[in-house]
Motif scaffolding. Structure first.
Motif, PDB file in Angstrom:
ATOM      1  N   LEU A  67      11.966  -0.119   0.816  1.00 37.91           N
ATOM      2  CA  LEU A  67      11.327   1.107   0.346  1.00 37.91           C
ATOM      3  C   LEU A  67      12.107   1.632  -0.851  1.00 37.91           C
ATOM      4  CD1 LEU A  67       9.439   3.593   0.527  1.00 37.91           C
ATOM      5  CD2 LEU A  67      11.045   4.544   2.226  1.00 37.91           C
ATOM      6  N   HIS A  86       1.756   4.077  -7.049  1.00 37.13           N
ATOM      7  CA  HIS A  86       3.115   4.509  -6.692  1.00 37.13           C
ATOM      8  C   HIS A  86       3.069   5.998  -6.330  1.00 37.13           C
ATOM      9  CE1 HIS A  86       3.261   6.051 -10.892  1.00 37.13           C
ATOM     10  NE2 HIS A  86       2.683   4.899 -11.182  1.00 37.13           N
ATOM     11  N   ASP A  87       2.374   6.291  -5.269  1.00 46.27           N
ATOM     12  CA  ASP A  87       2.214   7.675  -4.835  1.00 46.27           C
ATOM     13  C   ASP A  87       3.569   8.313  -4.555  1.00 46.27           C
ATOM     14  OD1 ASP A  87      -0.480   7.249  -5.040  1.00 46.27           O
ATOM     15  OD2 ASP A  87      -0.762   6.829  -2.897  1.00 46.27           O
ATOM     16  N   GLU A  90       6.945   6.311  -4.992  1.00 43.57           N
ATOM     17  CA  GLU A  90       7.466   5.375  -3.994  1.00 43.57           C
ATOM     18  C   GLU A  90       6.638   4.095  -3.975  1.00 43.57           C
ATOM     19  OE1 GLU A  90       9.053   8.657  -0.680  1.00 43.57           O
ATOM     20  OE2 GLU A  90       7.541   7.138  -0.133  1.00 43.57           O
ATOM     21  N   ILE A  91       7.307   3.005  -3.664  1.00 41.01           N
ATOM     22  CA  ILE A  91       6.606   1.741  -3.382  1.00 41.01           C
ATOM     23  C   ILE A  91       7.364   0.996  -2.285  1.00 41.01           C
ATOM     24  CG2 ILE A  91       5.615   1.395  -5.691  1.00 41.01           C
ATOM     25  CD1 ILE A  91       7.867  -0.658  -6.200  1.00 41.01           C
ATOM     26  N   THR A  92       6.636   0.158  -1.566  1.00 43.28           N
ATOM     27  CA  THR A  92       7.285  -0.741  -0.609  1.00 43.28           C
ATOM     28  C   THR A  92       7.070  -2.172  -1.097  1.00 43.28           C
ATOM     29  OG1 THR A  92       5.297  -0.869   0.773  1.00 43.28           O
ATOM     30  CG2 THR A  92       6.956   0.791   1.355  1.00 43.28           C
ATOM     31  N   ASN A 108       3.250  -2.551  -1.848  1.00 45.62           N
ATOM     32  CA  ASN A 108       2.348  -1.541  -1.259  1.00 45.62           C
ATOM     33  C   ASN A 108       1.214  -2.217  -0.487  1.00 45.62           C
ATOM     34  OD1 ASN A 108       3.842   0.559  -2.198  1.00 45.62           O
ATOM     35  ND2 ASN A 108       2.481   1.073  -3.902  1.00 45.62           N
ATOM     36  N   HIS A 109       1.571  -3.221   0.295  1.00 46.58           N
ATOM     37  CA  HIS A 109       0.629  -3.939   1.166  1.00 46.58           C
ATOM     38  C   HIS A 109      -0.392  -4.776   0.381  1.00 46.58           C
ATOM     39  CE1 HIS A 109       2.345  -1.463   4.300  1.00 46.58           C
ATOM     40  NE2 HIS A 109       1.965  -0.365   3.668  1.00 46.58           N
ATOM     41  N   ARG A 110      -0.255  -4.819  -0.936  1.00 45.77           N
ATOM     42  CA  ARG A 110      -1.149  -5.641  -1.748  1.00 45.77           C
ATOM     43  C   ARG A 110      -0.442  -6.941  -2.097  1.00 45.77           C
ATOM     44  NH1 ARG A 110      -2.881  -4.140  -7.827  1.00 45.77           N
ATOM     45  NH2 ARG A 110      -1.293  -5.700  -8.304  1.00 45.77           N
TER      46      ARG A 110
END
Length: 556
Positions: A67, A86-87, A90-92, A108-110
């Motif tokens: 994260l 990148h709300d 933040e990004i994962t 972001n799960h993509r």
């Protein structure tokens, strides 16, 4: 910054959630506890190559998720460019490594490519491991370090743009010249075609027309010769007519005696008249036949020339005309290629001048950067207990490359009075670590990478030098997030956030856990590093004192 990293089934780490803070994060633990595994996990989410061997035995896959928060404007701009949300800054980033060798990356799960992970990761984290010290031993890398310190790529980018234009023009010129070279023989062949066929000025189907006219003329010639031969035969001294007359005279006196002889005589008389008439008719026919000897010679020579070219080029008359036209057209293109060579040659000369001037400007800029670099690194080395070390930059002009005309090599003198020599020849492992840390320190404020990771930066050092490294890491931690794996107490006491990596046995499996340490935990861990397992009370007091001392002497 890297806010948190989650690891599942990565080697001996079954599951761990590791929180991190914005300043200096220190990881300690016994040798073999799994500190390198943590770095491997971070490398995985940065898009580095991963082996299936790092998947925990008996598991289908390993999962690492990082994260990142408080993203810089540069990173946000890049994410926007790539269409990645990148709300709230933040990004994962997730990397899954399958036991069968495959891997999946996600932002972001993509789903994302590994190359994209590497591109984004390079903007988020800078990892310095022991192998990075080898950069100092490779003089070809020194120019990159100097440019990183300079921080302004304007001149370099301008130079590279013109250099690549020069490369493109030179490459195109070379290609055309190479083609032109191969065209020399082709040109000779084409000119031969043009000379051979052009000289004849052929008309469509001329070979058939001339062939027919020549055949007819030749037939007339042969016919006239036959007629003239017959006339000559009939008109010669021993002609058939004279023989008939002689035969008439021989039997004329006896025709009345024998009726049959009279009949034969009359036939001879008729034959004489017929032969004379035939000879006259042949002469009249010969007079009617027109024969142009010059035309026949022309047709013969013309037909011979055409047939010679037909055999030479294996074409009929139409094919020869086509071959001639194609040769003329291709030769015309040769002229245009020569014009292109002249144009590209002039363009190359102009670009070479531009590139050379920009290379000179870049060299002068780097000369000034080198002076500042030496001053800053020297100051850092003095702080890191290497005050006797003299560093210099050997900066010379060389051939033009994509990086300019500069050749750069860092030299050091570890002892007073000694001439500076290449780092690769005289620096020890501990010196390399500190020199690299000094360089990282002076470059730290030149880039926007928010997180720096140091994996065993303390290799080969101890005592006061180690303490200075710890202070320097804390100093860097004031301007960006620092994550450091160490085995030295002098560095560990400087932590703003201390995590311990320890290995144990759960059931019949070995597991590695990562634990956030409070003050008591820190004291116990520092004491263990200083004195081994089961530290004495005195050792614990010494550890507490060192931690308090580090906290009281904050380096900003």
């Amino acid at each position: 910054m890297l806010k948190e990293i989650y690891i599942s089934n990565l080697a001996v780490i079954r599951e761990a959630t590791i929180p991190l803070t914005e300043n200096l994060n220190i990881f300690t633990g016994e040798t073999g506890a799994g500190k390198s595994i943590l770095i491997n996990g971070i490398n995985a989410v940065l898009g580095q190559r991963c082996s299936k061997d790092i998947v925990r035995s008996g598991c289908d896959k390993a999962v690492i998720t990082a994260l990142f928060t408080e993203l810089s404007p540069e990173i946000c701009s890049k994410l926007d460019e790539l269409g990645i949300a990148h709300d709230e800054g933040e990004i994962t980033v997730t990397r899954e490594i399958s036991a069968d060798g495959g891997s999946v990356a996600r932002i972001n799960h993509r789903t994302a490519s590994v190359s994209l992970l590497k591109e984004i990761g390079g903007m988020l984290i800078n990892i310095h491991g022991q192998h990075d010290n080898q950069i100092l031993l490779d003089s070809e890398k020194h120019l990159d370090i100097l440019d990183s310190f300079g921080g302004d790529d304007t001149l370099l980018n301008s130079y590279r743009e013109s250099f690549r234009q020069l490369q493109h023009t030179a490459r195109r010129l070379g290609e055309i010249k190479k083609i032109e070279q191969t065209r020399i023989e082709r040109s000779r062949y084409l000119n031969e075609i043009v000379d051979d066929i052009g000289e004849l000025d052929l008309a469509e189907d001329e070979d058939d027309t001339i062939e027919k006219e020549y055949t007819a003329a030749k037939d007339s010639e042969r016919t006239l010769a036959a007629i003239n031969g017959a006339v000559q035969f009939l008109s010669s001294d021993e002609a058939v007519g004279d023989m008939i007359v002689s035969a008439e005279r021989s039997i004329a006196a006896y025709t009345e005696n024998i009726p049959e002889l009279d009949q034969l005589y009359e036939r001879l008389t008729a034959a004489e008249i017929e032969i004379a008439d035939i000879a006259s008719g042949l002469e009249k026919l010969a007079d009617k036949i027109e024969l142009d000897g010059q035309r026949l010679d022309y047709l013969s020579n013309r037909l011979s020339a055409i047939n010679k070219l037909k055999r030479k080029y294996a074409e009929d008359c139409a094919g020869l005309i086509r071959l001639y036209n194609d040769a003329c057209r291709e030769l015309g293109q040769f002229d245009s290629s020569r014009e292109e060579i002249e144009r590209l040659t002039a363009e190359r000369e102009q670009l070479l001048h531009t590139v050379t001037e920009r290379a000179k400007a870049l060299y002068e800029y780097r000369e000034k950067v080198a002076a500042r670099f030496v001053e800053r690194v020297t100051s850092e080395l003095e702080f890191l207990n290497m005050s006797g070390v003299i560093i210099s930059v050997k900066h010379e002009k060389g051939k033009l490359t994509v990086n300019g005309m500069d050749t750069v090599e860092f030299l050091i003198s570890a002892n007073k009075g000694e001439e500076p020599k290449p780092i690769s020849k005289i620096a020890s492992g501990g010196e390399l670590s500190r020199i690299m840390l000094a360089i990282k320190s002076v470059i730290a404020d030149k880039d926007s990478i928010p997180t720096m990771i140091f994996d065993e930066i303390d290799t080969g050092v101890s005592g006061k030098a180690a303490q200075k490294i710890g202070i320097k890491l804390r100093s860097i931690g004031r301007v960006r997030q620092v994550i450091c794996v160490t085995h030295l107490s002098q560095i560990a006491v400087m932590a703003d956030h201390h995590l311990m990596i320890e290995k144990g046995v759960v059931g019949d499996r070995t597991e590695t856990n990562v634990t956030e340490l409070d003050m008591d935990g820190r004291i116990a861990e520092i004491a263990r590093i200083m004195g081994g397992e089961d530290p004495s009370g005195l050792m614990l007091e010494n550890a507490r004192a060192e931690i308090n001392k580090a906290m009281e002497n904050q380096i900003i």
